[in-house]
Motif scaffolding. Structure first.
Motif, mmCIF file in Angstrom:
data_model
loop_
_atom_site.group_PDB
_atom_site.id
_atom_site.type_symbol
_atom_site.label_atom_id
_atom_site.label_comp_id
_atom_site.label_asym_id
_atom_site.label_seq_id
_atom_site.Cartn_x
_atom_site.Cartn_y
_atom_site.Cartn_z
ATOM 1 N N GLY A 193 -7.934 -9.200 -3.356
ATOM 2 C CA GLY A 193 -8.564 -10.149 -4.278
ATOM 3 C C GLY A 193 -7.530 -11.000 -4.990
ATOM 4 N N GLU A 194 -6.425 -10.384 -5.388
ATOM 5 C CA GLU A 194 -5.338 -11.143 -6.041
ATOM 6 C C GLU A 194 -4.723 -12.157 -5.072
ATOM 7 O OE1 GLU A 194 -4.160 -11.170 -9.234
ATOM 8 O OE2 GLU A 194 -5.932 -9.943 -9.638
ATOM 9 N N LEU A 195 -4.580 -11.764 -3.815
ATOM 10 C CA LEU A 195 -4.048 -12.702 -2.822
ATOM 11 C C LEU A 195 -4.985 -13.881 -2.613
ATOM 12 C CD1 LEU A 195 -2.598 -10.426 0.010
ATOM 13 C CD2 LEU A 195 -1.333 -12.011 -1.418
ATOM 14 N N LEU A 196 -6.285 -13.606 -2.569
ATOM 15 C CA LEU A 196 -7.262 -14.658 -2.312
ATOM 16 C C LEU A 196 -7.365 -15.636 -3.479
ATOM 17 C CD1 LEU A 196 -10.070 -12.607 -0.541
ATOM 18 C CD2 LEU A 196 -8.445 -14.193 0.493
ATOM 19 N N LYS A 197 -7.089 -15.183 -4.688
ATOM 20 C CA LYS A 197 -7.135 -16.069 -5.862
ATOM 21 C C LYS A 197 -6.063 -17.144 -5.770
ATOM 22 C CE LYS A 197 -8.888 -12.757 -9.220
ATOM 23 N NZ LYS A 197 -8.529 -11.963 -10.421
ATOM 24 N N LYS A 198 -4.941 -16.801 -5.124
ATOM 25 C CA LYS A 198 -3.805 -17.729 -5.090
ATOM 26 C C LYS A 198 -3.861 -18.608 -3.918
ATOM 27 C CE LYS A 198 -1.080 -14.499 -7.643
ATOM 28 N NZ LYS A 198 -0.078 -13.517 -7.698
ATOM 29 N N GLU B 255 1.716 3.033 -3.572
ATOM 30 C CA GLU B 255 0.954 4.268 -3.357
ATOM 31 C C GLU B 255 -0.540 4.070 -3.640
ATOM 32 O OE1 GLU B 255 3.016 7.021 -5.902
ATOM 33 O OE2 GLU B 255 4.737 7.128 -4.550
ATOM 34 N N PHE B 256 -1.154 3.139 -2.923
ATOM 35 C CA PHE B 256 -2.588 2.901 -3.079
ATOM 36 C C PHE B 256 -3.334 4.217 -2.835
ATOM 37 C CE2 PHE B 256 -2.671 -1.907 -1.836
ATOM 38 C CZ PHE B 256 -1.839 -2.184 -2.892
ATOM 39 N N LYS B 257 -4.258 4.539 -3.742
ATOM 40 C CA LYS B 257 -4.971 5.823 -3.665
ATOM 41 C C LYS B 257 -6.315 5.723 -2.949
ATOM 42 C CE LYS B 257 -1.922 8.035 -6.154
ATOM 43 N NZ LYS B 257 -0.752 8.419 -5.415
ATOM 44 N N ASP B 258 -6.916 4.538 -2.971
ATOM 45 C CA ASP B 258 -8.238 4.408 -2.352
ATOM 46 C C ASP B 258 -8.468 2.968 -1.899
ATOM 47 O OD1 ASP B 258 -8.786 2.978 -4.703
ATOM 48 O OD2 ASP B 258 -9.769 4.683 -5.655
ATOM 49 N N VAL B 259 -9.635 2.752 -1.322
ATOM 50 C CA VAL B 259 -9.983 1.431 -0.782
ATOM 51 C C VAL B 259 -10.075 0.389 -1.897
ATOM 52 C CG1 VAL B 259 -11.773 0.145 0.467
ATOM 53 C CG2 VAL B 259 -11.168 2.437 1.197
ATOM 54 N N GLU C 291 -8.610 -4.745 -4.609
ATOM 55 C CA GLU C 291 -8.038 -5.447 -5.761
ATOM 56 C C GLU C 291 -6.824 -6.286 -5.348
ATOM 57 O OE1 GLU C 291 -7.116 -2.542 -8.747
ATOM 58 O OE2 GLU C 291 -9.201 -1.859 -8.852
ATOM 59 N N GLU C 292 -5.959 -5.700 -4.531
ATOM 60 C CA GLU C 292 -4.755 -6.419 -4.105
ATOM 61 C C GLU C 292 -5.106 -7.623 -3.239
ATOM 62 O OE1 GLU C 292 -0.948 -7.274 -4.449
ATOM 63 O OE2 GLU C 292 -1.696 -5.385 -5.275
ATOM 64 N N SER D 266 0.822 -1.214 0.000
ATOM 65 C CA SER D 266 0.000 0.000 0.000
ATOM 66 C C SER D 266 0.856 1.265 0.000
ATOM 67 C CB SER D 266 -0.955 0.012 1.190
ATOM 68 O OG SER D 266 -0.256 0.202 2.399
ATOM 69 N N VAL D 267 1.971 1.220 0.675
ATOM 70 C CA VAL D 267 2.878 2.368 0.701
ATOM 71 C C VAL D 267 3.735 2.376 -0.561
ATOM 72 C CG1 VAL D 267 4.808 3.458 1.923
ATOM 73 C CG2 VAL D 267 2.911 2.469 3.215
#
Length: 150
Positions: free
Chosen positions: A145-150, A133-137, A142-143, A129-130
């Motif tokens: 969600g990508e972790l949960l797919k794997k 530079e994640f801008k919003d929730v 999305e990130e 996130s740092v």
């Protein structure tokens, strides 16, 4: 090697062993001319690794910056300082093993994220996130969600 007492270059090694820090060799020498003994340390000379930042400025590699970023990401997580130290050591070794004189912060950041992803997914998302530079929730979602797919 010149003798520090008589300046003769006729010296011999009488004992050789790794130094306390295991990054250099301690050699005990004796001058063939005056017979006095002295100690030398032999260390690999390396070019300093330069980090190319996002704005194309360069600065010397500083392992403590990687360590502090990982520490912040792992705050209140079940991760030992030994595990963090091992990750920083691994990343540092990988960077120096490339043989490059310059390395971008992108490569360093990606290596940190890969290590954290294997260690602790919460710490990974915090760091990402740092770093990214994640801008919003939605970016967090999305990130995750990508972790949960794997």
């Amino acid at each position: 090697m010149r003798c520090p007492y008589c300046s003769s270059d006729n010296t011999k090694v009488i004992d050789s062993r790794p130094a306390d820090d295991n990054t250099s060799i301690r050699r005990r020498r004796q001058c063939e001319e005056c017979g006095k003994r002295f100690t030398t340390y032999e260390k690999l000379e390396t070019m300093p690794l330069m980090v190319v930042k996002k704005d194309n400025t360069r600065e010397a590699f500083d392992r403590s910056k990687i360590e502090s970023g990982i520490l912040r990401s792992c705050h209140k997580r079940p991760i030992s300082t030994e595990q963090i130290s091992r990750i920083v050591d691994d990343i540092e070794n990988e960077l120096f093993a490339t043989g490059e004189n310059e390395i971008s912060t992108n490569i360093i950041g990606e290596k940190v994220m890969a290590k954290l992803k294997d260690l602790d997914q919460v710490a990974y998302v915090r760091f990402a996130s740092v770093y990214r530079e994640f801008k919003d929730v939605n970016t967090f979602i999305e990130e995750i969600g990508e972790l949960l797919k794997k």
